[in-house]
Design a protein around this motif. Structure first.
Motif, short mmCIF file in Angstrom:
data_model
loop_
_atom_site.label_atom_id
_atom_site.label_comp_id
_atom_site.label_asym_id
_atom_site.label_seq_id
_atom_site.Cartn_x
_atom_site.Cartn_y
_atom_site.Cartn_z
N LEU A 49 1.34 -1.25 -0.04
CA LEU A 49 0.04 0.20 0.59
C LEU A 49 0.49 0.85 0.37
O LEU A 49 1.90 1.26 1.16
N THR A 50 0.35 1.79 -0.68
CA THR A 50 1.57 3.42 -1.31
C THR A 50 1.52 4.17 0.66
O THR A 50 2.58 4.97 0.43
N ARG A 51 0.55 4.59 0.61
CA ARG A 51 0.20 5.17 1.91
C ARG A 51 1.36 4.13 3.02
O ARG A 51 1.43 5.59 4.46
N LEU A 52 1.32 3.19 3.18
CA LEU A 52 1.90 2.18 4.37
C LEU A 52 3.43 1.86 4.43
O LEU A 52 3.31 0.39 3.55
N PRO A 53 4.36 2.64 3.59
CA PRO A 53 5.68 1.66 3.23
C PRO A 53 6.13 0.55 4.07
O PRO A 53 5.46 0.28 5.48
N GLY A 54 6.30 -1.03 4.04
CA GLY A 54 6.34 -2.00 4.10
C GLY A 54 5.12 -2.59 4.25
O GLY A 54 5.61 -3.90 4.86
N SER A 55 3.55 -2.44 3.98
CA SER A 55 3.17 -3.13 3.73
C SER A 55 2.47 -4.08 2.73
O SER A 55 1.56 -3.48 2.41
N HIS A 56 3.15 -4.82 2.70
CA HIS A 56 3.42 -5.98 1.96
C HIS A 56 1.89 -6.72 2.06
O HIS A 56 1.47 -7.31 3.37
N PHE A 57 1.26 -7.10 0.85
CA PHE A 57 -0.49 -8.05 0.38
C PHE A 57 -0.22 -9.03 0.06
O PHE A 57 -0.94 -9.90 0.51
N CYS A 58 1.07 -8.96 -1.44
CA CYS A 58 1.17 -10.07 -2.54
C CYS A 58 2.50 -9.94 -2.84
O CYS A 58 3.11 -9.20 -3.04
N GLY A 59 2.67 -10.46 -3.92
CA GLY A 59 3.69 -10.70 -4.17
C GLY A 59 3.78 -10.31 -5.84
O GLY A 59 2.04 -10.81 -5.96
N GLY A 60 4.62 -10.65 -6.78
CA GLY A 60 4.85 -10.95 -8.14
C GLY A 60 5.79 -10.89 -8.36
O GLY A 60 6.44 -11.06 -8.13
N THR A 61 5.51 -11.17 -9.84
CA THR A 61 7.31 -11.82 -10.58
C THR A 61 7.26 -10.32 -12.21
O THR A 61 6.53 -10.24 -12.83
N LEU A 62 8.81 -9.96 -12.08
CA LEU A 62 9.04 -8.96 -12.78
C LEU A 62 8.83 -9.76 -14.84
O LEU A 62 10.37 -10.73 -14.34
N ILE A 63 8.03 -9.63 -15.48
CA ILE A 63 8.73 -10.70 -16.49
C ILE A 63 8.94 -9.23 -17.86
O ILE A 63 8.99 -10.24 -18.98
N HIS A 64 9.14 -7.67 -17.66
CA HIS A 64 9.25 -7.61 -18.55
C HIS A 64 9.27 -6.77 -18.23
O HIS A 64 9.07 -5.60 -16.51
N PRO A 65 10.45 -4.79 -18.69
CA PRO A 65 11.00 -4.22 -17.96
C PRO A 65 8.98 -3.09 -17.37
O PRO A 65 9.72 -2.10 -16.29
N ARG A 66 8.29 -3.00 -17.41
CA ARG A 66 7.58 -2.55 -17.22
C ARG A 66 6.39 -2.96 -17.05
O ARG A 66 4.90 -2.42 -17.19
N PHE A 67 5.92 -4.47 -16.90
CA PHE A 67 5.38 -5.46 -16.48
C PHE A 67 5.52 -6.24 -15.26
O PHE A 67 6.55 -6.81 -15.68
N TYR A 202 -0.66 -16.95 4.19
CA TYR A 202 -1.34 -15.99 3.13
C TYR A 202 0.00 -14.76 3.01
O TYR A 202 0.86 -14.27 4.08
N GLY A 203 -0.24 -14.38 1.78
CA GLY A 203 0.90 -12.78 1.62
C GLY A 203 1.75 -13.50 0.82
O GLY A 203 2.24 -12.73 -0.57
N ASP A 204 2.36 -14.86 -0.16
CA ASP A 204 2.56 -14.69 -0.78
C ASP A 204 1.73 -14.96 -2.39
O ASP A 204 2.63 -15.36 -3.38
N SER A 205 0.60 -14.66 -2.02
CA SER A 205 -0.38 -14.60 -3.40
C SER A 205 0.12 -13.78 -4.39
O SER A 205 0.64 -12.83 -4.16
N GLY A 206 0.40 -14.10 -6.03
CA GLY A 206 0.79 -14.02 -6.61
C GLY A 206 2.60 -13.64 -7.37
O GLY A 206 2.78 -13.55 -8.48
N GLY A 207 2.98 -14.30 -6.48
CA GLY A 207 4.41 -14.52 -6.44
C GLY A 207 5.12 -15.95 -7.60
O GLY A 207 4.04 -16.68 -8.00
N PRO A 208 6.34 -15.96 -7.34
CA PRO A 208 6.46 -17.13 -8.66
C PRO A 208 6.93 -18.06 -7.82
O PRO A 208 7.00 -18.09 -6.83
N LEU A 209 6.79 -19.08 -9.41
CA LEU A 209 6.88 -20.62 -9.00
C LEU A 209 7.43 -20.71 -10.00
O LEU A 209 7.53 -20.52 -11.69
N ILE A 210 9.11 -20.62 -9.90
CA ILE A 210 9.94 -21.48 -10.68
C ILE A 210 10.41 -22.61 -11.17
O ILE A 210 10.86 -23.28 -9.97
#
Length: 254
Positions: A49-67, A202-210
């Motif tokens: 959350l932008t207003r709460l630095p460090g407030s991780h709620f989900c993961g993600g994977t960079l697949i392109h410099p802008r995505f 909980y909180g691993d959602s969206g993260g990668p499986l490699i």
């Protein structure tokens, strides 16, 4: 727990979206894993959350410099305009010099069905290209419809909880997992840690499986509880969406 949905096999999965209390997102880690070597997974992203630095709620994977590829359910109840994407992170409680922070300018879904937990993928377009290097890099995508045999060894990772009722970690965790077919569906990749209570939480959602250096899954949901030993963990099968991903990238221009 937000987002408890009926699963096709009759069980009740808890979607991995973090708990929300009074507007504040409680960050949610890999169960039974280990700390990753700092910055050794340069494609791993943290959604906060932008207003709460460090407030991780989900993961993600960079697949392109802008995505960044994440789970659609991660942004089902949280407007993307309120989200910051952090790349190059290891310890979320520190402002590490390797970290790069972005806002989201647009999101793309592919027929996400929250009732059946299908097509749980979302592409988030960043406000500028990431600076790529040793600490921030893109993950490799599979071929469209590429198969992933049972028994394949993979790596799951995230900043999610250490257990269903356990606290969250400061640093990125990772876990060796095995692809299994029981109780799984064609839209998912399912994994288990044999003979050990370990898995995504909980909180691993969206993260990668490699798997073999390729992004094969997006953390989607667990059934009943984390690391139950009874049910596999469910990931959206990335190979089903590769053509769609490339069409979105082409449409976004250079």
């Amino acid at each position: 727990m937000a987002g408890s949905h009926q699963c096709p096999n009759g069980a009740h999965p808890f979607l991995l979206l973090a708990l929300v209390f009074g507007g504040a997102v409680q960050a949610a880690q890999i169960v039974g894993g280990r700390e990753a070597q700092p910055h050794s997974r340069p494609y791993a992203a943290s959604l906060q959350l932008t207003r709460l630095p460090g407030s991780h709620f989900c993961g993600g994977t960079l697949i392109h410099p802008r995505f960044v590829l994440t789970a659609a359910h991660c942004l089902e109840d949280i407007p993307w305009q309120l989200v910051t994407v952090v790349l190059g992170a290891h310890d979320l409680q520190r402002l590490e010099p390797e970290q790069q922070r972005f806002t989201i300018t647009q999101v793309f879904q592919n027929n996400y069905n929250s009732e059946e937990n299908l097509n749980d993928v979302l592409l988030a377009q960043l406000n500028r290209p990431a600076f790529l290097g040793q600490q921030v890099a893109v993950a490799s995508l599979p071929q469209q419809n590429q198969s992933l045999p049972q028994g394949t060894q993979c790596l799951a990772m995230g900043w999610g909880r250490l257990g269903t009722s356990a606290p969250t970690p400061r640093v990125l965790q990772e876990l060796n997992v095995t692809v299994v077919s029981f109780l799984c569906r064609e839209h998912n990749v399912c994994t288990l840690v044999p003979r050990r209570a370990a898995g995504i939480c909980y909180g691993d959602s969206g993260g990668p499986l490699i798997c073999d250096g390729v992004l094969q899954g997006v953390d989607s949901f667990v059934i009943r509880e984390c690391a139950s030993l009874q049910f596999p963990d469910f990931f959206a099968r990335v190979s089903l969406y590769v053509d769609w991903i490339h069409s979105v990238l082409r449409g976004a221009g250079p």
